[in-house]
Scaffold this motif. Structure first.
Motif, PDB file in Angstrom:
ATOM      1  N   SER A  13      -1.199  14.086  -0.575  1.00 56.45           N
ATOM      2  CA  SER A  13      -2.286  14.281   0.392  1.00 56.45           C
ATOM      3  C   SER A  13      -2.268  15.642   1.071  1.00 56.45           C
ATOM      4  N   GLU A  31      -5.598  12.520   7.813  1.00 56.52           N
ATOM      5  CA  GLU A  31      -6.918  11.974   7.444  1.00 56.52           C
ATOM      6  C   GLU A  31      -7.019  11.830   5.927  1.00 56.52           C
ATOM      7  N   GLN A  33      -4.649  11.548   3.742  1.00 55.36           N
ATOM      8  CA  GLN A  33      -3.790  10.478   3.242  1.00 55.36           C
ATOM      9  C   GLN A  33      -4.434   9.111   3.469  1.00 55.36           C
ATOM     10  N   ASN A  34      -5.005   8.886   4.648  1.00 58.26           N
ATOM     11  CA  ASN A  34      -5.667   7.606   4.939  1.00 58.26           C
ATOM     12  C   ASN A  34      -6.831   7.357   3.993  1.00 58.26           C
ATOM     13  N   TRP A  35      -7.669   8.363   3.812  1.00 57.06           N
ATOM     14  CA  TRP A  35      -8.825   8.214   2.928  1.00 57.06           C
ATOM     15  C   TRP A  35      -8.384   8.059   1.476  1.00 57.06           C
ATOM     16  N   ILE A  37      -5.580   6.813   0.318  1.00 59.08           N
ATOM     17  CA  ILE A  37      -5.040   5.461   0.096  1.00 59.08           C
ATOM     18  C   ILE A  37      -6.173   4.451  -0.063  1.00 59.08           C
ATOM     19  N   ASP A  38      -7.207   4.571   0.762  1.00 59.46           N
ATOM     20  CA  ASP A  38      -8.365   3.676   0.622  1.00 59.46           C
ATOM     21  C   ASP A  38      -9.028   3.848  -0.742  1.00 59.46           C
ATOM     22  N   LEU A  39      -9.186   5.095  -1.178  1.00 57.44           N
ATOM     23  CA  LEU A  39      -9.806   5.345  -2.482  1.00 57.44           C
ATOM     24  C   LEU A  39      -8.937   4.825  -3.620  1.00 57.44           C
ATOM     25  N   ASN A  41      -6.904   2.365  -3.541  1.00 64.12           N
ATOM     26  CA  ASN A  41      -6.925   0.906  -3.530  1.00 64.12           C
ATOM     27  C   ASN A  41      -8.295   0.306  -3.845  1.00 64.12           C
ATOM     28  N   SER A  42      -9.305   1.135  -3.955  1.00 61.04           N
ATOM     29  CA  SER A  42     -10.658   0.661  -4.223  1.00 61.04           C
ATOM     30  C   SER A  42     -10.877   0.423  -5.716  1.00 61.04           C
ATOM     31  N   HIS A  45     -13.482   3.251  -7.135  1.00 58.90           N
ATOM     32  CA  HIS A  45     -13.193   4.680  -7.098  1.00 58.90           C
ATOM     33  C   HIS A  45     -11.967   5.004  -7.943  1.00 58.90           C
ATOM     34  N   GLU A  63     -16.869   7.609  -8.545  1.00 58.10           N
ATOM     35  CA  GLU A  63     -17.199   6.322  -7.934  1.00 58.10           C
ATOM     36  C   GLU A  63     -18.122   5.520  -8.854  1.00 58.10           C
TER      37      GLU A  63
END
Length: 147
Positions: A13, A31, A33-35, A37-39, A41-42, A45, A63
């Motif tokens: 990140s 920020e 790293q947070n985004w 990780i969400d991507l 895990n999606s 994406h 996406e």
């Protein structure tokens, strides 16, 4: 220049954030790293990075999008190659990885939106088989939390 394209991980990140700043976005490593990780895990994406030695040279996010008016398609929502790594085929390799991922998802079309001011991007996308389909305006409205 030797590089490989691999799936992004949260540990990258800081370097990804630095590349994002080259796009003109002021983001922190936290920020990012947070985004990221969400991507990661999606299920909709995928984030690829190009790595040479220990350097992250570029990244791309693709996406899987469902639109009521046109169905499923893939969209490249971000792509950057670091200024010192350009002109080595990295962007093309990242787009190819995104296309392969989209194909594995059963998607038949990939699109990308490019800011009108990014003239080099327009030349690049045209050179690898993308066709301009329309021009649009983007409107943004901040949503204020009413709590």
């Amino acid at each position: 220049m030797q590089f490989s394209v691999v799936q992004a991980t949260g540990e990258l990140s800081e370097e990804i954030a630095q590349l994002t700043k080259e796009l003109g976005y002021q983001v922190s490593a936290t920020e990012t790293q947070n985004w990221l990780i969400d991507l990661i895990n999606s299920p909709f994406h995928f984030v690829f990075v190009a790595v040479s030695d220990t350097n992250v040279c570029g990244w791309i996010v693709v996406e899987k999008r469902l639109l009521l008016e046109s169905g499923l398609k893939a969209e490249i929502t971000g792509l950057v190659v670091g200024s010192k790594f350009r002109r080595h085929g990295i962007a093309q390799a990242l787009v190819k990885a995104a296309e392969l991922w989209a194909n594995e998802q059963g998607l038949k079309q990939i699109l990308v939106r490019s800011n009108i001011s990014r003239k080099e991007s327009h030349v690049f996308y045209s050179s690898i088989g993308f066709n301009q389909s329309k021009t649009s305006h983007v409107y943004v409205k901040r949503i204020i939390n009413s709590n």
